[in-house]
Design an enzyme around this catalytic site. Structure first.
Site, PDB file in Angstrom:
ATOM      1  N   ILE A  13       0.935  -6.079  -7.845  1.00 21.02           N
ATOM      2  CA  ILE A  13       1.437  -7.057  -6.874  1.00 21.02           C
ATOM      3  C   ILE A  13       0.430  -8.197  -6.665  1.00 21.02           C
ATOM      4  O   ILE A  13       0.833  -9.341  -6.451  1.00 21.02           O
ATOM      5  CB  ILE A  13       1.789  -6.356  -5.526  1.00 21.02           C
ATOM      6  CG1 ILE A  13       2.580  -7.262  -4.602  1.00 21.02           C
ATOM      7  CG2 ILE A  13       0.576  -5.828  -4.812  1.00 21.02           C
ATOM      8  CD1 ILE A  13       4.041  -7.182  -4.773  1.00 21.02           C
ATOM      9  N   ASN A  26       0.321  -1.201   7.412  1.00 18.74           N
ATOM     10  CA  ASN A  26       0.531  -0.167   8.439  1.00 18.74           C
ATOM     11  C   ASN A  26       0.475  -0.856   9.803  1.00 18.74           C
ATOM     12  O   ASN A  26       0.126  -2.036   9.899  1.00 18.74           O
ATOM     13  CB  ASN A  26      -0.508   0.953   8.321  1.00 18.74           C
ATOM     14  CG  ASN A  26      -1.925   0.415   8.413  1.00 18.74           C
ATOM     15  OD1 ASN A  26      -2.308  -0.182   9.425  1.00 18.74           O
ATOM     16  ND2 ASN A  26      -2.707   0.587   7.356  1.00 18.74           N
ATOM     17  N   GLY A  34      -3.595   1.921  -1.011  1.00 21.99           N
ATOM     18  CA  GLY A  34      -2.471   1.498  -1.849  1.00 21.99           C
ATOM     19  C   GLY A  34      -2.398  -0.020  -1.986  1.00 21.99           C
ATOM     20  O   GLY A  34      -3.408  -0.695  -2.202  1.00 21.99           O
ATOM     21  N   VAL A  35      -1.193  -0.552  -1.849  1.00 22.82           N
ATOM     22  CA  VAL A  35      -0.955  -1.994  -1.965  1.00 22.82           C
ATOM     23  C   VAL A  35      -1.811  -2.755  -0.946  1.00 22.82           C
ATOM     24  O   VAL A  35      -2.393  -3.804  -1.250  1.00 22.82           O
ATOM     25  CB  VAL A  35       0.539  -2.307  -1.726  1.00 22.82           C
ATOM     26  CG1 VAL A  35       0.782  -3.791  -1.567  1.00 22.82           C
ATOM     27  CG2 VAL A  35       1.385  -1.753  -2.873  1.00 22.82           C
ATOM     28  N   ASP A  36      -1.882  -2.229   0.256  1.00 24.32           N
ATOM     29  CA  ASP A  36      -2.633  -2.867   1.345  1.00 24.32           C
ATOM     30  C   ASP A  36      -4.096  -3.065   0.940  1.00 24.32           C
ATOM     31  O   ASP A  36      -4.652  -4.168   1.075  1.00 24.32           O
ATOM     32  CB  ASP A  36      -2.523  -1.944   2.570  1.00 24.32           C
ATOM     33  CG  ASP A  36      -2.801  -2.661   3.881  1.00 24.32           C
ATOM     34  OD1 ASP A  36      -2.880  -3.893   3.881  1.00 24.32           O
ATOM     35  OD2 ASP A  36      -2.921  -1.958   4.906  1.00 24.32           O
ATOM     36  N   SER A 120       7.038   1.933   1.272  1.00 27.68           N
ATOM     37  CA  SER A 120       7.045   3.324   1.767  1.00 27.68           C
ATOM     38  C   SER A 120       7.042   4.403   0.678  1.00 27.68           C
ATOM     39  O   SER A 120       6.976   5.583   0.990  1.00 27.68           O
ATOM     40  CB  SER A 120       8.230   3.598   2.719  1.00 27.68           C
ATOM     41  OG  SER A 120       8.040   2.957   3.964  1.00 27.68           O
ATOM     42  N   GLY A 122       4.798   5.117  -1.577  1.00 32.95           N
ATOM     43  CA  GLY A 122       3.501   5.621  -2.020  1.00 32.95           C
ATOM     44  C   GLY A 122       2.932   6.590  -1.007  1.00 32.95           C
ATOM     45  O   GLY A 122       3.441   7.703  -0.827  1.00 32.95           O
ATOM     46  N   TYR A 124       3.200   6.687   2.093  1.00 37.50           N
ATOM     47  CA  TYR A 124       4.160   7.066   3.137  1.00 37.50           C
ATOM     48  C   TYR A 124       5.254   8.030   2.659  1.00 37.50           C
ATOM     49  O   TYR A 124       6.029   8.532   3.477  1.00 37.50           O
ATOM     50  CB  TYR A 124       4.773   5.825   3.783  1.00 37.50           C
ATOM     51  CG  TYR A 124       3.869   5.152   4.812  1.00 37.50           C
ATOM     52  CD1 TYR A 124       2.622   5.668   5.129  1.00 37.50           C
ATOM     53  CD2 TYR A 124       4.279   4.002   5.472  1.00 37.50           C
ATOM     54  CE1 TYR A 124       1.797   5.059   6.064  1.00 37.50           C
ATOM     55  CE2 TYR A 124       3.459   3.382   6.423  1.00 37.50           C
ATOM     56  CZ  TYR A 124       2.221   3.918   6.707  1.00 37.50           C
ATOM     57  OH  TYR A 124       1.414   3.301   7.647  1.00 37.50           O
TER      58      TYR A 124
END
Ligand code: ADP
Length: 171
Positions: A13, A26, A34-36, A120, A122, A124
């Site tokens: 991404i 979050n 993860g992505v964050d 959500s 991954g 989550y």
């Protein structure tokens, strides 16, 4: 206004050359895994600094908001908070709300191309096939000025499932 063209690519991404990339954030809005984590690492400290200013009290599950994209090739990051399935947040409308709200924020910004991770699915723990359905159903049905909604799959298995789903209208 119409509905966006939904595409699927394999990739990261943070490497997408689009107007806005969507972060699977979050509620605290101060970075994460993860992505964050990838977005904050690649975007640099400007992303967190802007999060602190714009989201002093964080963000609710299902909502979205934007910050600068810092050093990313995109112009903006649209942050959205998916439901944490693993922690018992299993209301599917919260997941579809993430996609709808992200498109609304994209419209506010004037973004025409937007790249999404599979929210959500991954850390989550939302089951991948239903996460794909929720993404495709919502992105293909939401009226907006976004022209391309690109779903970015992190691995080949996910890309194959996404492509299969996109070949199976009606959405
Ligand atoms: P969540 O906490 O909402 O589950 P994650 O970031 O853990 O969010 O994962 C969401 C999805 O994004 C998962 O399918 C994961 O494999 C994928 N993913 C993780 N890192 C990246 C990345 N850099 N680019 C694209 N997708 C990613």
């Amino acid at each position: 206004m119409s509905t966006p063209t939904v595409t699927a690519v394999r990739g990261d991404i943070t490497a997408q050359h689009v107007d806005a990339v969507v972060n699977a954030a979050n509620r605290r809005m101060r970075g994460g895994g993860g992505v964050d984590g990838a977005i904050h690492r690649a975007g640099g400290p400007a992303v967190l600094a802007d999060c602190i200013v714009r989201f002093p009290r964080g963000l609710a599950t299902g909502d979205a908001g934007w910050t600068t994209a810092g050093d990313l090739p995109a112009r903006w990051v649209i942050h959205t908070v998916g439901p944490n399935f693993r922690a018992g947040e299993r209301d599917r409308t919260l997941l579809t709300s993430c996609y709808r709200r992200a498109l609304e924020v994209a419209d506010d910004l004037g973004a025409r191309t937007v790249a999404f991770p599979l929210i959500s699915s991954g850390i989550y723990g939302w089951p991948a096939d239903d996460a794909i359905d929720a993404a495709v159903e919502t992105l293909t049905a939401t009226m907006c000025d976004v022209e391309e909604a690109r779903i970015v799959a992190f691995d080949d298995g996910l890309l194959e499932r996404l492509e299969q789903r996109l070949r199976r209208p009606p959405y």
